[in-house]
Design a protein around this motif. Structure first.
Motif, PDB file in Angstrom:
ATOM      1  N   SER A 142      -9.503  -2.206  -3.189  1.00  0.00           N
ATOM      2  CA  SER A 142      -9.423  -3.236  -2.153  1.00  0.00           C
ATOM      3  C   SER A 142      -9.781  -2.614  -0.805  1.00  0.00           C
ATOM      4  O   SER A 142      -8.928  -2.015  -0.142  1.00  0.00           O
ATOM      5  CB  SER A 142      -8.016  -3.830  -2.104  1.00  0.00           C
ATOM      6  OG  SER A 142      -7.912  -4.785  -1.068  1.00  0.00           O
ATOM      7  N   LEU A 174      -7.564   3.380  -3.945  1.00  0.00           N
ATOM      8  CA  LEU A 174      -7.049   2.130  -3.395  1.00  0.00           C
ATOM      9  C   LEU A 174      -8.114   1.410  -2.567  1.00  0.00           C
ATOM     10  O   LEU A 174      -8.197   0.174  -2.585  1.00  0.00           O
ATOM     11  CB  LEU A 174      -5.813   2.398  -2.537  1.00  0.00           C
ATOM     12  CG  LEU A 174      -4.538   2.807  -3.293  1.00  0.00           C
ATOM     13  CD1 LEU A 174      -3.412   3.112  -2.315  1.00  0.00           C
ATOM     14  CD2 LEU A 174      -4.109   1.698  -4.256  1.00  0.00           C
ATOM     15  N   HIS A 198      -4.957  -2.304   6.786  1.00  0.00           N
ATOM     16  CA  HIS A 198      -3.542  -2.578   6.557  1.00  0.00           C
ATOM     17  C   HIS A 198      -2.691  -1.506   7.241  1.00  0.00           C
ATOM     18  O   HIS A 198      -2.877  -0.314   7.006  1.00  0.00           O
ATOM     19  CB  HIS A 198      -3.260  -2.610   5.058  1.00  0.00           C
ATOM     20  CG  HIS A 198      -1.958  -3.254   4.693  1.00  0.00           C
ATOM     21  ND1 HIS A 198      -0.753  -2.653   4.956  1.00  0.00           N
ATOM     22  CD2 HIS A 198      -1.677  -4.427   4.084  1.00  0.00           C
ATOM     23  CE1 HIS A 198       0.226  -3.433   4.519  1.00  0.00           C
ATOM     24  NE2 HIS A 198      -0.305  -4.523   3.992  1.00  0.00           N
ATOM     25  N   PRO A 233       0.803  -1.224   0.000  1.00  0.00           N
ATOM     26  CA  PRO A 233       0.000   0.000   0.000  1.00  0.00           C
ATOM     27  C   PRO A 233       0.839   1.279   0.000  1.00  0.00           C
ATOM     28  O   PRO A 233       0.504   2.245  -0.684  1.00  0.00           O
ATOM     29  CB  PRO A 233      -0.829  -0.118   1.281  1.00  0.00           C
ATOM     30  CG  PRO A 233      -0.976  -1.579   1.479  1.00  0.00           C
ATOM     31  CD  PRO A 233       0.321  -2.175   1.018  1.00  0.00           C
ATOM     32  N   PHE A 249      -0.918   0.886   4.922  1.00  0.00           N
ATOM     33  CA  PHE A 249      -1.824   1.886   4.352  1.00  0.00           C
ATOM     34  C   PHE A 249      -2.055   3.024   5.345  1.00  0.00           C
ATOM     35  O   PHE A 249      -1.919   4.201   5.011  1.00  0.00           O
ATOM     36  CB  PHE A 249      -3.149   1.212   3.988  1.00  0.00           C
ATOM     37  CG  PHE A 249      -4.182   2.134   3.391  1.00  0.00           C
ATOM     38  CD1 PHE A 249      -4.275   2.305   2.025  1.00  0.00           C
ATOM     39  CD2 PHE A 249      -5.072   2.841   4.211  1.00  0.00           C
ATOM     40  CE1 PHE A 249      -5.228   3.153   1.469  1.00  0.00           C
ATOM     41  CE2 PHE A 249      -6.019   3.689   3.672  1.00  0.00           C
ATOM     42  CZ  PHE A 249      -6.095   3.844   2.302  1.00  0.00           C
ATOM     43  N   TYR A 262      -7.644  -2.716   2.452  1.00  0.00           N
ATOM     44  CA  TYR A 262      -6.475  -1.870   2.705  1.00  0.00           C
ATOM     45  C   TYR A 262      -6.673  -0.984   3.942  1.00  0.00           C
ATOM     46  O   TYR A 262      -5.705  -0.569   4.577  1.00  0.00           O
ATOM     47  CB  TYR A 262      -6.192  -0.966   1.506  1.00  0.00           C
ATOM     48  CG  TYR A 262      -5.393  -1.623   0.398  1.00  0.00           C
ATOM     49  CD1 TYR A 262      -4.541  -2.691   0.668  1.00  0.00           C
ATOM     50  CD2 TYR A 262      -5.485  -1.182  -0.919  1.00  0.00           C
ATOM     51  CE1 TYR A 262      -3.818  -3.301  -0.338  1.00  0.00           C
ATOM     52  CE2 TYR A 262      -4.755  -1.776  -1.928  1.00  0.00           C
ATOM     53  CZ  TYR A 262      -3.928  -2.840  -1.637  1.00  0.00           C
ATOM     54  OH  TYR A 262      -3.197  -3.428  -2.625  1.00  0.00           O
TER      55      TYR A 262
END
Length: 525
Positions: free
Chosen positions: A91, A87, A97, A52, A100, A94
């Motif tokens: 997905s 992004l 994440h 990411p 990210f 993310y």
């Protein structure tokens, strides 16, 4: 944080270097160079791993390049927001994440800090300011996920960020280009300059303990996180406006919030006993009121066939201890030497302060851990004012399990007995010699194996609650059905980690409450 920022610089330096190479060499016009760079960025992102943070940096670079083709100036904050939304549409996962979250938060903080960065002309001061903004912006999230941070990492980044961003990364880029044109010179340069670089990294690794001062805050409440973020925003706004005294006061207040949160356990009258869900093994953590002491009874390691000996400590035990704001264990009591009871001792000793390692008189020789205390039946162990009474062993039985330490303690108004992996023979011996083994809470021996917890023992101890620590669907079939039925027949409330996950007893003075915590992703029949 340093890695996130270096990725940010890596893409920026790569794009800048390519642009000047293409344009200054005459291989392309300004517009042509920009088009080539835009085409270069997607494969570059894939080669860099497509994390990411990499996708964020490359997409931003591409959008900035595209925006130069028009007269319309697009704010960097809008570009960053557009990249984030793109992004997340691609997905949605993310959002959870860490790369990210950290990458976008750092980048947004640096963009909003541009007015302050413009006021800084000294390169060293600029590097320090960038590191400071990057670290403090993600600090609340870092504490939320990892429960600790290193206050001295800023000083380490003063050395590392300039070194990697202005020497290592440009040199590697030059070396890559040179390898296509003059491969022999590229090889000579790498052989000449890589040894000093390797020695420098080795020196840093060897002396990293000078900067390894972790501030363990614990599992921070979300309200504290919001307060810290608000104070950070206030500090940065005041700093940009050059209201330095008030900015400093906001920064001090933010640190004060963390300090207050860190010392709360030392004013709390509540204690806790936790049976950790470590799989096929035992690990109990006893936290005394007012943080007078933290004692661990057994420190399970991973199965013997697991290659990573630190797995259980790093993935279960240490995260739990740090979530509780624990940076020191006053004692680790190891009932016996089997890996499922002692396998994480070395990792714990390496990662945090350990007062004493308490073992039986008949435990094998230990050379890798200092402050080993050997005890036997009839002795008392007092830690933080808490008394532990040792019932066994009084002599060497010749068997590791039967040499298990058996101890009792009064915690939260209940009598507890911890039995390690002692067999039914040892249970009979304790009854025979007239040991005081009546208890409210029984740590069931040998993970619920039918080699322990005889009917005679259960009747003699007469517990109200029994605790079993065993692995889910373990190959031994623990806890055995006959043991479970034996305890149920006596009206004992049974908590086992395969069924309930971690089990905690929170207490104050003479009263307490049991509760259980399954892993968030666990599925139990």
């Amino acid at each position: 944080m340093c890695r996130t920022f270096l990725l940010f610089l890596d893409v920026g330096l790569t794009v800048t270097a390519l642009y000047f190479l293409l344009y200054r060499s005459g291989m392309a016009t300004k517009e042509g160079a920009k088009v080539l760079i835009i085409l270069f960025l997607p494969p570059y992102a894939l080669l860099a791993g497509a994390a990411p943070s990499v996708l964020r940096a490359t997409l931003m670079a591409g959008l900035v390049m595209l925006s130069t083709f028009s007269k319309w100036k697009v704010p960097l904050t809008d570009i960053l927001s557009l990249v984030a939304l793109s992004l997340l549409i691609l997905s949605p996962s993310y959002l959870d994440h860490l790369g990210f979250q950290f990458s976008f938060l750092v980048t947004m903080s640096l963009i909003l800090s541009f007015p302050l960065l413009k006021q800084t002309e000294n390169p060293l001061a600029m590097s320090a300011l960038i590191s400071f903004v990057s670290q403090t912006s993600i600090l609340p999230l870092q504490l939320y996920y990892f429960f600790e941070f290193n206050p001295l990492s800023l000083f380490a980044n003063l050395l590392l960020v300039p070194y990697f961003s202005f020497f290592v990364i440009p040199f590697l880029m030059m070396l890559l280009l040179c390898s296509f044109i003059l491969p022999q010179i590229s090889l000579l340069l790498s052989q000449t300059l890589f040894p000093p670089h390797t020695n420098f990294l080795s020196f840093l690794e060897t002396h990293s303990n000078l900067f390894d001062i972790q501030w363990v805050v614990g599992e921070i409440n979300r309200s504290f996180i919001i307060v810290c973020l608000v104070l950070f925003i206030i500090m940065m706004r005041l700093w940009i406006k050059q209201k330095l005294v008030f900015a400093f006061a906001a920064g001090v207040a933010s640190v004060g919030v963390l300090m207050v949160y860190s010392i709360l356990p030392y004013f709390s009258p509540y204690g806790r006993v936790t049976m950790l869900d470590v799989g096929q093994g035992d690990s109990f953590v006893v936290e005394l009121p007012y943080r007078r002491g933290v004692i661990m009874i057994d420190a399970a390691g991973p199965p013997v066939f697991t290659g990573d000996e630190s797995k259980t400590a790093e993935q279960i035990i240490l995260p739990y201890l740090k979530s509780r704001g624990i940076f020191k264990l006053d004692a680790i009591i190891i009932t016996h030497e089997d890996t499922d009871h002692s396998g994480s001792v070395q990792t714990l000793a390496n990662e945090m302060k350990v007062g004493n390692l308490v073992v039986s008189l008949y435990y094998p020789k230990i050379e890798t851990v200092e402050n080993v205390v050997r005890i036997k039946a009839g002795e008392h162990l007092v830690i933080g004012g808490q008394d532990f009474n040792l019932l066994h062993p009084s002599e060497d039985t010749g068997d590791a399990n039967d040499n298990s330490i058996v101890l009792t303690a009064t915690l939260g108004g209940l009598e507890w007995i911890f039995t390690g992996d002692a067999s039914a023979e040892i249970e009979k011996l304790l009854i025979k010699v007239g040991s005081n083994v009546n208890a409210d809470v029984l740590k069931v021996g040998h993970h619920g194996s039918n080699t322990s917890t005889s009917e005679e023992w259960v009747k003699h101890v007469s517990p109200s609650v029994a605790l079993i620590s065993a692995g889910l669907d373990n190959r031994y079939g623990h806890p055995h059905e006959e043991v479970v039925e034996r305890l149920s027949a006596q009206g004992v409330v049974l908590f086992s980690t395969p069924d309930y996950g971690a089990v905690q007893y929170d207490f104050s003075s003479q009263r307490g409450t049991f509760s259980s915590f399954l892993p968030y992703n666990a599925s139990r029949e």
